[in-house]
Design a protein around this motif. Structure first.
Motif, short mmCIF file in Angstrom:
data_model
loop_
_atom_site.label_atom_id
_atom_site.label_comp_id
_atom_site.label_asym_id
_atom_site.label_seq_id
_atom_site.Cartn_x
_atom_site.Cartn_y
_atom_site.Cartn_z
N THR A 141 0.85 -1.19 0.00
CA THR A 141 0.00 0.00 0.00
C THR A 141 0.88 1.24 0.00
O THR A 141 1.98 1.25 0.56
CB THR A 141 -0.94 0.02 1.22
OG1 THR A 141 -0.16 0.02 2.42
CG2 THR A 141 -1.86 -1.18 1.21
N GLY B 120 -2.82 4.92 1.11
CA GLY B 120 -3.52 3.78 1.70
C GLY B 120 -4.03 2.78 0.69
O GLY B 120 -4.57 1.73 1.08
N GLN B 121 -3.87 3.08 -0.59
CA GLN B 121 -4.36 2.18 -1.63
C GLN B 121 -3.25 1.25 -2.11
O GLN B 121 -2.06 1.53 -1.96
CB GLN B 121 -4.89 3.01 -2.82
CG GLN B 121 -6.01 3.96 -2.45
CD GLN B 121 -7.22 3.24 -1.89
OE1 GLN B 121 -7.73 2.28 -2.50
NE2 GLN B 121 -7.70 3.68 -0.73
#
Length: 330
Positions: free
Chosen positions: A103, A107-108
């Motif tokens: 990540t 946060g992805q």
């Protein structure tokens, strides 16, 4: 594989070299992943050289491919699960498979990676007692999950290192502990030796590394006593060297001097690496090389701080085949 992730409240520093703690016993239950708190300033590679690449191998045209000492004096890579906003996240996977994702600062899951030595992801795993080692290359799914047939082939506590470069960012190495259940016995670290034999090949190690100083290691490959002068290009080089520090498993991934096809670099028998070991202590070295279409790994133990641990480089002789390794002389 059911992967339970637990954040642990500890930080690993350069001076924190301590032994693996499991010894003889039985490990039961699902495979468990244990990771360390984020602590800034950990690197597995020197910052990438800016500018265009020479080709898809990830080499800069003027970069010999070695990992230069980090000028900031930061820690070796692989000690942390999270660094510079990027986190290694284990993913539940079927038995016989190992899966994870990275990540990013948002946060992805990261889906954009630069090619480095022919691959976008290098996954290195080693048992905590340094008795097992594998270097594999997972496949990236569209959702950002990396998957590979599990390289964890025996019970014990393993360290998994994800070695990669997010697009637009610096190279990173993140690490996580994985416990494989079953009957296990801690194995002692082999004594230092200047020679390693694998699958009919003998590899001689020469050089005198000193902690905190750049040093050159030269490895000479022979088969049945005959110098190997036709090593295969493997991941954009004639060899890859991983060094792991006993205890915390601080990680160094070093690429050799010269690039196959550059008109200067011989295809053996010698392959030279320049790197800086961060501290005194015991290290396990793993050389991946390819010949005849098969990759083999020669392993060595080196004790830094002991000048006699391995011999000085030998002078070039008539059996050298192609001559001096690395950068040739014009």
């Amino acid at each position: 594989m059911n992967t339970a992730t637990k954040l642990g409240g500890f930080a690993l520093g350069l001076a924190a070299v301590f032994g693996a703690a499991y010894g003889v016993g039985q490990v039961t239950g699902p495979v468990t992943t244990v990771v360390a708190d984020e602590h800034p300033g950990t690197v597995g590679h020197a910052p990438a050289v800016p500018g265009p690449e020479a080709d898809g191998s990830g080499h800069h045209p003027d970069d010999p491919g070695t990992d230069a000492p980090d000028p900031a004096g930061r820690q070796p890579g692989g000690l942390l699960v999270a660094d510079r906003g990027y986190t290694l996240v284990p993913v539940d996977a079927p038995p016989g498979e190992f899966a994870f994702r990275i990540t990013g600062p948002d946060g992805q899951s990261v889906t954009g990676y630069d090619v480095s030595h022919d691959k976008r992801m290098h996954l290195i795993v080693a048992r905590r007692d340094l008795s097992g080692f594998r270097h594999v290359h997972p496949e990236l799914a569209a959702d950002g999950t990396w998957r590979v047939a599990s390289p964890l082939d025996s019970p014990g506590v393993w360290r998994a290192f994800a070695d990669f470069t997010p697009t637009g960012a610096e190279p990173l190495t993140l690490g996580v502990d994985v416990t494989v259940p079953g009957q296990l016995t801690e194995r002692p670290l082999p004594a230092p030796a200047s020679s390693s034999t694998v699958d009919g090949y003998t590899v001689e190690l020469a050089g005198t590394p000193q902690p905190g100083r750049a040093s050159t290691l030269t490895l000479t490959v022979r088969r049945d006593g005959v110098p190997v002068t036709d090593l295969d290009p493997y991941l954009g080089a004639y060899g890859h060297l991983v060094a792991l520090r006993r205890g915390d498993l601080g990680y160094l991934h070093v690429h050799p001097e010269g690039v196959p096809g550059d008109g200067r670099t011989a295809a053996g028998p010698r392959v030279s690496f320049t790197t800086e070991f961060p501290s005194a202590g015991a290290y396990r070295l793993y050389l991946d090389f390819s010949h005849g279409g098969k990759v083999r790994t020669a392993e060595f133990t080196v004790h830094l701080g002991d000048p006699g641990s391995i011999p000085a480089p030998e002078a070039a002789g008539p059996d050298d085949g192609h001559g001096t390794p690395g950068h040739g002389h014009d």
